[in-house]
Design a protein around this motif. Structure first.
Motif, PDB file in Angstrom:
ATOM      1  N   GLY A  16      28.304 -99.327  -2.190  1.00 28.31           N
ATOM      2  CA  GLY A  16      28.025-100.192  -3.334  1.00 28.31           C
ATOM      3  C   GLY A  16      26.571-100.118  -3.743  1.00 28.31           C
ATOM      4  O   GLY A  16      25.978 -99.051  -3.856  1.00 28.31           O
ATOM      5  N   ALA A  17      25.949-101.275  -3.948  1.00 27.72           N
ATOM      6  CA  ALA A  17      24.538-101.374  -4.304  1.00 27.72           C
ATOM      7  C   ALA A  17      23.765-101.884  -3.097  1.00 27.72           C
ATOM      8  O   ALA A  17      23.880-103.050  -2.721  1.00 27.72           O
ATOM      9  N   GLU A  18      23.059-100.981  -2.441  1.00 28.27           N
ATOM     10  CA  GLU A  18      22.264-101.333  -1.262  1.00 28.27           C
ATOM     11  C   GLU A  18      23.117-101.944  -0.148  1.00 28.27           C
ATOM     12  O   GLU A  18      22.703-102.896   0.514  1.00 28.27           O
ATOM     13  N   GLY A  19      24.333-101.406   0.015  1.00 32.45           N
ATOM     14  CA  GLY A  19      25.142-101.827   1.147  1.00 32.45           C
ATOM     15  C   GLY A  19      26.085-102.975   0.892  1.00 32.45           C
ATOM     16  O   GLY A  19      26.756-103.440   1.810  1.00 32.45           O
ATOM     17  N   LEU A  23      31.023-109.649  -5.682  1.00 26.75           N
ATOM     18  CA  LEU A  23      32.273-110.131  -6.260  1.00 26.75           C
ATOM     19  C   LEU A  23      32.045-111.405  -7.068  1.00 26.75           C
ATOM     20  O   LEU A  23      32.986-112.116  -7.407  1.00 26.75           O
ATOM     21  N   THR A  24      30.795-111.697  -7.390  1.00 26.40           N
ATOM     22  CA  THR A  24      30.456-112.948  -8.060  1.00 26.40           C
ATOM     23  C   THR A  24      31.204-113.126  -9.369  1.00 26.40           C
ATOM     24  O   THR A  24      31.610-114.224  -9.732  1.00 26.40           O
ATOM     25  N   ASP A  25      31.424-112.037 -10.094  1.00 24.36           N
ATOM     26  CA  ASP A  25      32.047-112.154 -11.415  1.00 24.36           C
ATOM     27  C   ASP A  25      33.444-112.740 -11.350  1.00 24.36           C
ATOM     28  O   ASP A  25      33.939-113.278 -12.343  1.00 24.36           O
ATOM     29  N   TRP A  26      34.092-112.641 -10.200  1.00 25.01           N
ATOM     30  CA  TRP A  26      35.454-113.151 -10.129  1.00 25.01           C
ATOM     31  C   TRP A  26      35.509-114.666 -10.192  1.00 25.01           C
ATOM     32  O   TRP A  26      36.552-115.239 -10.458  1.00 25.01           O
ATOM     33  N   PHE A  27      34.423-115.343  -9.997  1.00 26.30           N
ATOM     34  CA  PHE A  27      34.409-116.792 -10.067  1.00 26.30           C
ATOM     35  C   PHE A  27      34.256-117.289 -11.499  1.00 26.30           C
ATOM     36  O   PHE A  27      34.186-118.475 -11.734  1.00 26.30           O
ATOM     37  N   THR A  28      34.189-116.372 -12.461  1.00 24.09           N
ATOM     38  CA  THR A  28      34.077-116.764 -13.863  1.00 24.09           C
ATOM     39  C   THR A  28      35.416-116.634 -14.583  1.00 24.09           C
ATOM     40  O   THR A  28      35.475-116.765 -15.795  1.00 24.09           O
ATOM     41  N   ASN A  67      38.397-101.227  -7.817  1.00 26.99           N
ATOM     42  CA  ASN A  67      38.007 -99.871  -7.457  1.00 26.99           C
ATOM     43  C   ASN A  67      36.847 -99.931  -6.469  1.00 26.99           C
ATOM     44  O   ASN A  67      36.231-100.979  -6.259  1.00 26.99           O
ATOM     45  N   ALA A  68      36.523 -98.803  -5.884  1.00 27.36           N
ATOM     46  CA  ALA A  68      35.453 -98.766  -4.888  1.00 27.36           C
ATOM     47  C   ALA A  68      34.108 -99.190  -5.467  1.00 27.36           C
ATOM     48  O   ALA A  68      33.228 -99.661  -4.734  1.00 27.36           O
ATOM     49  N   ASP A  69      33.930 -99.047  -6.790  1.00 23.54           N
ATOM     50  CA  ASP A  69      32.657 -99.444  -7.407  1.00 23.54           C
ATOM     51  C   ASP A  69      32.653-100.897  -7.858  1.00 23.54           C
ATOM     52  O   ASP A  69      31.687-101.352  -8.476  1.00 23.54           O
ATOM     53  N   GLY A  70      33.740-101.639  -7.577  1.00 24.99           N
ATOM     54  CA  GLY A  70      33.789-103.054  -7.909  1.00 24.99           C
ATOM     55  C   GLY A  70      34.426-103.374  -9.237  1.00 24.99           C
ATOM     56  O   GLY A  70      34.604-104.555  -9.569  1.00 24.99           O
ATOM     57  N   THR A  71      34.772-102.376 -10.033  1.00 24.70           N
ATOM     58  CA  THR A  71      35.440-102.635 -11.303  1.00 24.70           C
ATOM     59  C   THR A  71      36.922-102.894 -11.066  1.00 24.70           C
ATOM     60  O   THR A  71      37.486-102.499 -10.048  1.00 24.70           O
TER      61      THR A  71
END
Length: 397
Positions: A16-19, A23-28, A67-71
């Motif tokens: 991901g980004a620096e390890g 998943l913060t966006d899922w709380f919106t 996906n592995a990149d968080g999308t």
């Protein structure tokens, strides 16, 4: 200077980004989404399961694939990465991933007297070959809550839940459903068995199954001094193991009560390993890992007299390695705040000094600016031997 390879137990910053993968966006999501459990897939994708409310305030269970990149994986669910399950009146849910990629999900039903086991295809659609229309209803005349799920060696589903008529008579219910989605008549009585501890069950959230089908359970029951941690052992045929403690239940025999067992594992030879907490005589919380022989006695070959006391830590998750080593995740106290913590122990309970720094690996996710408590939870092991965990982070004002 030459480049040094990362040591076992080091934070993998290539992920991901620096390890970490945020998943913060899922709380919106409209109405709010509360993830409760997750599973990594072999291809790097992630499954999240949780509950929440839609924009119209209707409660639903959601299974999300990233996906592995968080999308969002738009090949899953309705083209938005979300499979929606519209039944349910409880936030207690669990998830398991079959070897063929199909997804098992358990959650509260439409009433407090049932839970439902659902199977989804790899694209998030209902698997109509499972049970009736893709779901099995496990019902009773009494209240059923807090379901947990694990897979047996033959691919069938083991479900654990609290059951009872009131908070004074709660027990444990264990069910086994075949891969076709019917209760296994060879397990317990008609696919169901009840475990009756000495007192009413307060928590029954730890569940594990070994390669021989032996089931380990952990939780707490209520007594006058508070919550008493316990472990239970169930044979592969669904019968509580009468040779293990009393009616298959053993009270954790140390500390001063007021604790619980939050994670369990069952070794290949049937021993039950439990991780949890209890209160000492000074009122401090003490975290422990204990191993019990098949007769319910503490295993003297593990740790000190059968246990390890992990002071200054919180153990949130535990897994058993193929070679018998134990890996635990949680947090560890620092002078200012708590940070993520991972540790590995040898079969005899000694720290595995080849892992991290003399057996443990504290991880400070400083990238989560402003957090004062960080905890690793829901630990999983990938096929390459690396580990993934959910990072829970809190801010204090």
């Amino acid at each position: 200077m030459g480049l040094a390879e990362a040591a076992t137990g080091d934070w993998d910053r290539s992920y991901g980004a620096e390890g970490h993968l945020s998943l913060t966006d899922w709380f919106t999501e409209p109405g709010g989404f509360q993830p409760s459990t997750w599973q990594p897939q072999a291809d790097g994708k992630l499954l999240l399961a949780g509950w929440g409310h839609t924009a119209s305030s209707a409660q639903s269970y959601w299974v999300v694939r990233l996906n592995a990149d968080g999308t969002r994986d738009t090949s899953f669910g309705g083209g938005d990465g979300i499979a929606t399950l519209t039944f349910g009146n409880s936030g207690w849910i669990d998830l398991a991933l079959q070897a063929d990629g199909r997804i098992l999900f358990v959650g509260g039903g439409t009433s407090s007297q049932e839970i439902r086991l659902v199977r989804l295809n790899t694209d998030g659609s209902r698997d109509t070959s499972f049970a009736t229309g893709g779901e099995l209803v496990i019902g009773d005349t009494r209240r059923i809550e807090n379901p947990r799920l694990a897979l047996a060696p033959d691919g069938s589903a083991i479900v654990l839940a609290k059951i009872g008529t009131s908070n004074q008579t709660m027990r444990m219910l264990v069910a086994k459903a075949t891969s076709a989605g019917v209760l296994d008549a060879s397990f317990g009585t008609g696919g169901l068995t009840e475990i009756v501890p000495p007192f009413t069950v307060v928590e029954a959230g730890a569940l594990a199954v070994n390669g021989n089908g032996v089931i380990g359970i952990g939780g707490a029951y209520r007594q006058s001094i508070g919550r008493i941690p316990f472990v239970a052992r169930v044979r592969s045929n669904g019968q509580p193991d009468s040779a293990f403690g009393t009616n298959g239940v053993v009270e954790v025999p140390f500390f001063n009560g007021d604790g619980t067992v939050g994670s369990v594992a069952v070794t290949s030879d049937g021993k039950v390993v439990a991780a949890g907490e209890g209160g000492d005589n000074n009122g401090w919380r003490q975290r422990f890992i204990a191993r019990f022989n098949t007769n319910g006695a503490l295993d003297p070959t593990f740790g000190s007299g059968g246990r390890i006391v992990a002071s200054g830590t919180w153990i949130a998750s535990m897994l058993l390695e193929p070679d018998g080593k134990l890996v635990v995740a949680g947090d560890v106290s620092e002078p200012v705040w708590n940070i993520g913590w991972l540790a590995r122990y040898n079969v005899d309970g000694s720290p595995d000094v080849t892992f991290g720094l003399r057996g443990s690996s504290p991880v400070d996710f400083a990238v989560m600016a402003g957090t004062r408590l960080q905890r690793l939870d829901r630990l999983h092991r990938d096929a390459d031997g690396s580990y993934r965990a959910i990072v829970m982070a809190w801010r204090y004002r």
